[in-house]
Design a protein around this motif. Structure first.
Motif, PDB file in Angstrom:
ATOM      1  N   ASN A 114      -1.847  28.318  10.295  1.00 50.39           N
ATOM      2  CA  ASN A 114      -1.626  29.777   9.851  1.00 50.39           C
ATOM      3  C   ASN A 114      -0.667  29.857   8.662  1.00 50.39           C
ATOM      4  O   ASN A 114      -0.455  30.612   7.888  1.00 50.39           O
ATOM      5  N   THR A 115       0.566  28.879   8.867  1.00 48.04           N
ATOM      6  CA  THR A 115       1.653  29.102   8.078  1.00 48.04           C
ATOM      7  C   THR A 115       1.869  27.844   7.161  1.00 48.04           C
ATOM      8  O   THR A 115       2.469  28.139   6.063  1.00 48.04           O
ATOM      9  N   GLY A 116       1.113  26.844   7.337  1.00 51.47           N
ATOM     10  CA  GLY A 116       1.214  25.485   6.467  1.00 51.47           C
ATOM     11  C   GLY A 116       2.770  24.860   6.401  1.00 51.47           C
ATOM     12  O   GLY A 116       3.164  24.639   5.435  1.00 51.47           O
ATOM     13  N   SER A 117       3.319  25.194   7.452  1.00 52.84           N
ATOM     14  CA  SER A 117       4.939  24.760   7.535  1.00 52.84           C
ATOM     15  C   SER A 117       5.056  23.331   8.284  1.00 52.84           C
ATOM     16  O   SER A 117       4.302  23.118   9.136  1.00 52.84           O
ATOM     17  N   LEU A 118       5.842  22.923   7.315  1.00 58.28           N
ATOM     18  CA  LEU A 118       6.019  21.188   7.836  1.00 58.28           C
ATOM     19  C   LEU A 118       6.878  20.985   9.127  1.00 58.28           C
ATOM     20  O   LEU A 118       6.696  20.324   9.837  1.00 58.28           O
ATOM     21  N   PHE A 119       7.722  22.371   9.233  1.00 60.82           N
ATOM     22  CA  PHE A 119       8.212  22.099  10.499  1.00 60.82           C
ATOM     23  C   PHE A 119       7.638  22.241  11.619  1.00 60.82           C
ATOM     24  O   PHE A 119       7.803  21.590  12.773  1.00 60.82           O
ATOM     25  N   TYR A 120       6.749  23.079  11.773  1.00 63.24           N
ATOM     26  CA  TYR A 120       5.809  23.331  12.907  1.00 63.24           C
ATOM     27  C   TYR A 120       4.782  22.163  13.076  1.00 63.24           C
ATOM     28  O   TYR A 120       4.644  21.560  14.205  1.00 63.24           O
ATOM     29  N   ALA A 121       4.416  21.389  11.857  1.00 63.86           N
ATOM     30  CA  ALA A 121       3.962  20.099  12.128  1.00 63.86           C
ATOM     31  C   ALA A 121       4.437  19.140  12.730  1.00 63.86           C
ATOM     32  O   ALA A 121       4.197  18.463  13.655  1.00 63.86           O
TER      33      ALA A 121
END
Length: 263
Positions: free
Chosen positions: A43-50
């Protein structure tokens, strides 16, 4: 509301801290948390959440052998998105770090070791990883070239990509052929073929948890969720997104595996 309903499900109570004090009590949290972070990244495309998703996957590997469900379900969803034309940079960010970082971390677990790259349970993730990069390269080239040059470039990319995929498949097939069980564990083969354990590994079939459940016990185990599943499926299609399509795939595979093995 979801947590309240889940707290009343007998099968979850028996596998949580309130019921068993077993490794599965930790593993269920790690499983759901990994899926949550994967969807959050979609949903966000965030590398942090990945990155957090990969760490959560590592937590799952440390706690329970059922981590192979994660490393097969997520590639299935990525492949589904690619086939249905829903590729995006967010999909790439959600999947690529999970495979690379997650596999490296999983190999650090003594019980897993090199099985993270040598067993058939993990091969699907690597194959989808290659397919994802081929598709990403095609989309990248499409944004740089004119339509006429793009057709020429796409032919070249697809040719090289298919050759690479065939080479990887050949290598994996050679590794699989060298194993009597084709690189699969006995438990995984029991999930794919419910009659396998009773034929070849009686000790697995003798465990009650590895037996297919009867209909009364199945409905008693999932309780009120049996009546809420249809409403949940319908809501996933209103509208259908990357995240909701993952939930549908998760539901379908969960129903199948829970019907095959009452674990």
């Amino acid at each position: 509301m979801a947590a309240t309903i889940l707290a009343m499900v007998p099968s979850y109570i028996s596998r949580s801290v309130a019921g068993s004090y077993d490794n599965e009590a930790v593993a269920i949290f790690a499983l759901i948390f990994t899926f949550y972070l994967y969807v959050k990244t979609l949903n966000t495309g965030s590398l942090f959440y990945a990155t957090l998703s990969a760490l959560s996957y590592f937590y799952m590997v440390c706690s329970w052998g059922g981590y192979t469900f994660i490393i097969n379900l997520i590639p299935m969803h990525v492949l589904l998105c690619i086939v249905t034309g829903r590729y995006s940079s967010r999909l790439y960010v959600a999947y690529a770090p999970l495979v690379v970082l997650g596999t490296l971390l999983a190999a650090l677990v003594p019980v897993v070791g090199f099985n993270a790259v040598l067993t058939s349970e993990h091969f699907a993730s690597f194959l989808v990883f290659i397919i994802l990069h081929v598709v990403a390269l095609v989309y990248y080239i499409k944004g740089l070239l004119t339509p006429r040059l793009f057709k020429v470039a796409m032919t070249f990319v697809l040719t090289v990509g298919l050759a690479l995929c065939f080479a990887v498949v050949a290598i994996l097939a050679a590794l699989v052929a060298s194993s009597p069980t084709k690189g699969w564990s006995g438990r995984s083969l029991s999930l794919l073929d419910p009659t396998y354990a009773s034929k070849y590994i009686p000790i697995i079939a003798s465990v009650s948890e590895h037996q297919p459940p009867t209909w009364p016990s199945y409905f008693m185990a999932i309780n009120v969720l049996a009546f809420l599943v249809p409403a949940g499926i319908i809501s996933c299609f209103l509208p259908l997104s990357d995240a909701s399509s993952f939930l549908v795939l998760y539901l379908v595979t969960s129903v199948y595996f829970s019907g095959v093995m009452y674990d």
